[in-house]
Design an enzyme around this catalytic site. Structure first.
Site, PDB file in Angstrom:
ATOM      1  N   ARG A  95     -49.794  51.243  94.946  1.00 38.59           N
ATOM      2  CA  ARG A  95     -51.126  50.717  95.264  1.00 38.59           C
ATOM      3  C   ARG A  95     -51.558  51.087  96.674  1.00 38.59           C
ATOM      4  O   ARG A  95     -52.744  51.150  96.964  1.00 38.59           O
ATOM      5  CB  ARG A  95     -51.124  49.190  95.048  1.00 38.59           C
TER       6      ARG A  95
ATOM      7  N   LYS B  35     -34.453  49.622  95.029  1.00 35.29           N
ATOM      8  CA  LYS B  35     -34.318  49.218  93.634  1.00 35.29           C
ATOM      9  C   LYS B  35     -32.841  49.045  93.280  1.00 35.29           C
ATOM     10  O   LYS B  35     -32.018  49.839  93.718  1.00 35.29           O
ATOM     11  CB  LYS B  35     -34.930  50.296  92.715  1.00 35.29           C
TER      12      LYS B  35
HETATM   13  N1  BES Z   1     -43.042  52.781  90.113  1.00 37.86           N
HETATM   14  C1  BES Z   1     -42.862  51.389  89.991  1.00 37.86           C
HETATM   15  C2  BES Z   1     -43.355  50.826  88.651  1.00 37.86           C
HETATM   16  C3  BES Z   1     -42.611  51.264  87.416  1.00 37.86           C
HETATM   17  C4  BES Z   1     -41.656  50.449  86.854  1.00 37.86           C
HETATM   18  C5  BES Z   1     -42.915  52.446  86.780  1.00 37.86           C
HETATM   19  C6  BES Z   1     -40.997  50.824  85.698  1.00 37.86           C
HETATM   20  C7  BES Z   1     -42.256  52.835  85.619  1.00 37.86           C
HETATM   21  C8  BES Z   1     -41.294  52.011  85.071  1.00 37.86           C
HETATM   22  C9  BES Z   1     -43.623  50.664  91.091  1.00 37.86           C
HETATM   23  O1  BES Z   1     -43.748  51.327  92.295  1.00 37.86           O
HETATM   24  C10 BES Z   1     -42.866  49.416  91.385  1.00 37.86           C
HETATM   25  O2  BES Z   1     -41.777  49.511  91.865  1.00 37.86           O
HETATM   26  N2  BES Z   1     -43.470  48.268  91.081  1.00 37.86           N
HETATM   27  C11 BES Z   1     -42.866  47.017  91.287  1.00 37.86           C
HETATM   28  C12 BES Z   1     -43.903  46.152  91.929  1.00 37.86           C
HETATM   29  C13 BES Z   1     -43.346  44.882  92.496  1.00 37.86           C
HETATM   30  C14 BES Z   1     -42.452  45.169  93.677  1.00 37.86           C
HETATM   31  C15 BES Z   1     -44.504  44.025  92.944  1.00 37.86           C
HETATM   32  C16 BES Z   1     -42.429  46.434  89.952  1.00 37.86           C
HETATM   33  O3  BES Z   1     -43.137  46.640  88.973  1.00 37.86           O
HETATM   34  O4  BES Z   1     -41.368  45.841  89.892  1.00 37.86           O
HETATM   35 MN    MN Z   2     -42.091  51.014  93.574  1.00 38.78          MN
END
Ligand code: BES
Ligand code: MN
Ligand code: ZN
Length: 481
Positions: A335, A261
């Site tokens: 997921r 990230k």
């Molecule tokens: N844990 C995150 C989602 C999230 C984002 C939770 C902001 C709380 C606040 C999840 O694992 C994630 O990183 N999702 C990605 C998915 C993408 C890579 C398809 C996202 O939402 O950017």
């Molecule tokens: Mn994630």
């Protein structure tokens, strides 16, 4: 706590009086106010120091202690939800002002199920995350010593307290950083809970996870020095009417993995275990409420980290039910752990499965931070969850589980599924992905709590930090199912 009818006010450090705008215009609606308070109140109101405006809080120093006036706004807009939020916020504010105890005056308020909400507020106000502050804690624990109300029902109030305690239990773990809570710590917390309440608890370590073909959770956990765990708690009464399973995403820290990230997107990702923490809270609440329903709680715990042993983009993994998944983004990890856990939950053949997960940023973009996304394959289950959510003041928005184009994008050229899709409709993609792992004909609800899991600033029943949004809705559902 002592519950009093309104006659002579006792001297507490703080006396909290909740007033609607109309109450300020008509003080006689408040029964049995003693002369001292009535005089103070009419003076303040005639000087327009206090009008009962929503969210206004006025402290009035008395010779002994303080009187707090908290505005509820217009009568026509006042309901139990508003009272729950206002009271929790008011009491928390009083706690910050070093009062040791408080009395609440609600003698003029008569709403259905008010006592339940009072219990929730009284329980929820007492928590802030300050275990790591060695000095200057901004909140002193204090006792709610008296409630002046004519509609007080102790049993409902007690239930409200149980609901609140369950939520606080979840918050207290969700707030812990990744350096103090990792998958094995989650397992130990679950085991301690099971021991205290006589629940059963089974923990699958990395060896067992391999033997059980849990390819999703193993892949996500592979980059971390802290190995993954699948935790199964169960409450099994003698003649259960129904069997319900809860599944929680328990990523103890989500760095994104090799698809790391960027800068501050990683902040607050200690909260990525909130779904699993909520399941712990629900199991605690269930153990105290003792419904005649069999309840299973599954926590899918892993830490998502980049390292030489991480799972990679392009990897193809195999989930518990044999389906293969091409990884195109290691940050779409929730997921994958849920896929395996949903398979295991389905094997129990429950009447319904509810999963909770901080799953997608897309859900936050769609709904903001005060509503969670609700995806359900069964209208009856959806109706019940939405009714409970309304009662408990935890708002959800029902989202579609059908979309041909998004369903098409789940396909991978090399495997059965791909773990992430195009940018648009990301929350729906994730829900459709999860659906692939839910057993045939099982009623299933997926709660995307990515937006609601964490409060950037305190408001209503929420202090800053983990909210444990969803715990009370699920407990309420269990009492009505
Ligand atoms: N844990 C995150 C989602 C999230 C984002 C939770 C902001 C709380 C606040 C999840 O694992 C994630 O990183 N999702 C990605 C998915 C993408 C890579 C398809 C996202 O939402 O950017
Ligand atoms: Mn994630
Ligand atoms: Zn995540």
């Amino acid at each position: 706590m002592q519950i009093k009818r309104l006659e002579n006010f006792q001297s507490s450090d703080a006396l909290l009086l909740l007033l609607r705008e109309e109450d300020c215009e008509n003080l006689s609606s408040i029964p049995n106010l003693n002369d001292e308070l009535r005089n103070i109140l009419s003076a303040l109101i005639s000087r327009k120091d206090f009008k009962g405006k929503k969210g206004s809080l006025l402290r009035v120093p008395l010779i002994e202690g303080n009187l707090y006036l908290l505005g509820l706004g217009k009568t026509e807009k006042c309901d139990v939800k508003l009272i729950r939020n206002s009271l929790a916020w008011g009491l928390r504010t009083i706690g910050k002002s070093r009062n040791k105890n408080a009395s609440v005056i609600l003698a003029h308020l008569n709403y259905d199920e008010l006592s339940f909400a009072l219990g929730e507020a009284a329980g929820l106000c007492s928590y802030t995350f300050d275990v790591y502050k060695t000095k200057d804690k901004d909140y002193e624990p204090f006792a709610l010593t008296e409630i002046y109300s004519d509609v007080y029902e102790p049993e409902d109030f007690g239930k409200g307290i149980i609901f609140a305690d369950a939520q606080i239990f979840s918050r207290s773990i969700a707030n812990e950083p990744g350096c103090s809570v990792w998958p094995q710590v989650m397992a130990e917390k679950a085991e301690a809970l099971a021991k205290e309440y006589n629940l059963t608890c089974e923990v699958w370590d990395e060896e067992k996870l391999k033997a059980e073909k849990m390819g999703g959770i193993l892949a996500v956990g592979s980059g971390s020095k802290k190995p993954p765990r699948l935790i199964h708690l169960a409450y099994t009464p003698a003649n259960p009417k129904k069997k319900i399973a809860f599944v929680g995403k328990g990523i103890t820290f989500d760095s994104g993995g090799l698809n790391i990230k960027p800068d501050n997107y990683m902040l607050t990702m200690k909260g990525d275990k909130t779904g699993a923490c909520n399941v712990l809270g629900i199991m605690k609440g269930v153990a105290e409420l003792k419904p005649d329903i069999e309840v299973h709680g599954f926590l899918a715990c892993a830490e998502n980290m980049p390292s030489g042993s991480s799972y990679r983009p392009d990897d193809i993994i195999r989930a518990r039910n044999g389906k293969t998944i091409e990884i195109n983004n290691t940050d779409a990890e929730g997921r994958l752990v849920l896929a395996d856990a949903l398979c295991v939950a389905s094997e129990q053949k429950p009447d319904a499965i509810i999963d909770m997960a901080t799953l997608t940023g897309a859900c936050v973009v769609a709904l903001g931070k005060s509503r969670a996304g609700l995806f359900v394959n069964d209208d009856e289950l959806a109706g019940k969850i939405l009714a409970s959510s309304e009662k408990r003041g935890e708002p959800y928005w029902r989202m579609p589980l059908e979309d041909e184009n998004i369903a098409e994008s789940l396909k991978s050229p090399f495997a059965d599924l791909i773990n992430s899709g195009p940018r648009y409709g990301g929350a729906i993609f994730a829900a459709l992905f999860l659906k692939e792992f839910v057993g045939e004909k099982i009623a299933w609800a997926h709660m995307d709590i990515a937006g609601t899991d964490f409060a950037d600033k305190e408001y209503g029943i929420y202090p800053k930090g983990a909210t444990a949004f969803g715990v009370r809705t699920c407990l309420d559902y269990l009492l009505r199912v």
